[in-house]
Design a protein around this motif. Structure first.
Motif, mmCIF file in Angstrom:
data_model
loop_
_atom_site.group_PDB
_atom_site.id
_atom_site.type_symbol
_atom_site.label_atom_id
_atom_site.label_comp_id
_atom_site.label_asym_id
_atom_site.label_seq_id
_atom_site.Cartn_x
_atom_site.Cartn_y
_atom_site.Cartn_z
ATOM 1 N N THR A 36 9.085 -3.207 -0.943
ATOM 2 C CA THR A 36 9.329 -2.178 -1.951
ATOM 3 C C THR A 36 9.239 -0.785 -1.343
ATOM 4 O OG1 THR A 36 8.494 -3.621 -3.691
ATOM 5 C CG2 THR A 36 8.553 -1.265 -4.175
ATOM 6 N N GLN A 37 8.192 -0.543 -0.558
ATOM 7 C CA GLN A 37 8.020 0.795 0.015
ATOM 8 C C GLN A 37 9.080 1.112 1.063
ATOM 9 O OE1 GLN A 37 3.860 1.097 1.102
ATOM 10 N NE2 GLN A 37 3.303 1.568 -1.000
ATOM 11 N N ILE B 19 5.508 -7.928 -0.798
ATOM 12 C CA ILE B 19 5.870 -7.248 -2.052
ATOM 13 C C ILE B 19 5.731 -5.747 -1.856
ATOM 14 C CG2 ILE B 19 5.237 -6.867 -4.472
ATOM 15 C CD1 ILE B 19 4.202 -9.832 -4.466
ATOM 16 N N ARG B 20 4.592 -5.333 -1.307
ATOM 17 C CA ARG B 20 4.330 -3.914 -1.073
ATOM 18 C C ARG B 20 5.260 -3.358 0.012
ATOM 19 N NH1 ARG B 20 -0.687 -0.689 -1.244
ATOM 20 N NH2 ARG B 20 -0.517 0.962 0.295
ATOM 21 N N THR B 21 5.314 -4.043 1.144
ATOM 22 C CA THR B 21 6.084 -3.550 2.284
ATOM 23 C C THR B 21 7.566 -3.428 1.953
ATOM 24 O OG1 THR B 21 4.491 -4.566 3.782
ATOM 25 C CG2 THR B 21 6.628 -3.971 4.711
ATOM 26 N N ASN C 189 1.733 -9.476 0.789
ATOM 27 C CA ASN C 189 1.893 -8.211 1.508
ATOM 28 C C ASN C 189 3.341 -7.735 1.494
ATOM 29 O OD1 ASN C 189 -0.735 -7.441 2.427
ATOM 30 N ND2 ASN C 189 -0.673 -9.135 3.864
ATOM 31 N N TYR D 293 7.459 6.188 5.239
ATOM 32 C CA TYR D 293 6.636 4.981 5.332
ATOM 33 C C TYR D 293 6.094 4.859 6.747
ATOM 34 C CZ TYR D 293 5.149 0.129 4.950
ATOM 35 O OH TYR D 293 4.402 -1.018 4.935
ATOM 36 N N SER E 141 3.488 6.713 2.642
ATOM 37 C CA SER E 141 3.025 5.411 2.172
ATOM 38 C C SER E 141 2.848 4.528 3.395
ATOM 39 C CB SER E 141 4.004 4.791 1.171
ATOM 40 O OG SER E 141 5.266 4.577 1.781
ATOM 41 N N SER F 46 -5.726 -7.456 4.235
ATOM 42 C CA SER F 46 -4.351 -7.918 4.429
ATOM 43 C C SER F 46 -4.311 -9.433 4.653
ATOM 44 C CB SER F 46 -3.732 -7.191 5.616
ATOM 45 O OG SER F 46 -2.440 -7.681 5.892
ATOM 46 N N ALA G 107 1.538 0.219 4.737
ATOM 47 C CA ALA G 107 1.006 -1.109 4.469
ATOM 48 C C ALA G 107 -0.503 -0.993 4.285
ATOM 49 C CB ALA G 107 1.310 -2.037 5.649
ATOM 50 N N VAL G 108 -1.127 -2.041 3.806
ATOM 51 C CA VAL G 108 -2.588 -2.084 3.738
ATOM 52 C C VAL G 108 -3.095 -2.100 5.175
ATOM 53 C CG1 VAL G 108 -4.572 -3.482 3.050
ATOM 54 C CG2 VAL G 108 -2.615 -3.236 1.508
#
Length: 147
Positions: free
Chosen positions: A72-73, A68-70, A66, A6, A33, A42, A35-36
Motif C-alpha cells: 500500500t505504501q 499489506i503495509r508495504t 507485512n 517511502y 513512511s 515484523s 516498513a515496520v
C-alpha cells in the motif's frame, strides 16, 4: 508540491532518522513512511492469525501481513529510497525495488560501493545511487525545489 517518500530496507542503523531529520531541518515538503522497523514485531506480524509450529508458515503469514503495509505504501509513494546495508542481505529491499520498477515508481538506492556488482540490476533501474543519507537529502532538496 508535497512529496510522499517511502524508506525501504535495512533496519539496523539510523539512516532513516538521518534523512527525516535533515529533510525536516531543510523544511522540505515531504511525508515519510516506512516498513515496520522493529525486527521482532515484523517477524511476529502474522502471529495474531494463530500459532504456527513450522517456522516457514510463521514467516509466510507474517510476510503477507507485512506486505499489506508495504504494498500500500509503495503504491501511494511518489519516490522510494531503498537502503542495502552491510550486515545482512536485505532481500525485502530488493523486492521493494523490483516492485517500484514494475509500478514505474522512481527510487533511489542507498548502499556502499562494495556491493555495486550484486546490485547492478537494482541500481540499473534506479533513478540515482547514493552512498550516504546526506546524498539522499541533497537529491530530495533538488526535487523539492520550487523554481
Amino acid at each position: 508540491m508535497s512529496w510522499k517518500v517511502y524508506l525501504s530496507g535495512e533496519i539496523h542503523t539510523d539512516w532513516r532518522e538521518q534523512i527525516i531529520k535533515a529533510a525536516g531541518a531543510a523544511g522540505l515538503p515531504i511525508e515519510f513512511s516506512s516498513a515496520v522497523t522493529d525486527h521482532g514485531a515484523s517477524d511476529a506480524a502474522g502471529d495474531v492469525l494463530g500459532e504456527e509450529q513450522n517456522g516457514f508458515w510463521r514467516d509466510h503469514k507474517s510476510a503477507k501481513v507485512n506486505a499489506i503495509r508495504t504494498k500500500t505504501q509503495l503504491e501511494q509513494c511518489d519516490l522510494a529510497v531503498v537502503r542495502f546495508g552491510d550486515k545482512y542481505k536485505q532481500w525485502n529491499a530488493a523486492f521493494d525495488a523490483g516492485f517500484c520498477a514494475a509500478l514505474g515508481k522512481p527510487y533511489i538506492t542507498l548502499h556502499s560501493e562494495d556491493i555495486i556488482h550484486p546490485l547492478k540490476e537494482v541500481d540499473g533501474a534506479a533513478m540515482a545511487w547514493a552512498q550516504t543519507p546526506e546524498q539522499v537529502v541533497q537529491v530530495l532538496k533538488y526535487i523539492c525545489r520550487e523554481k
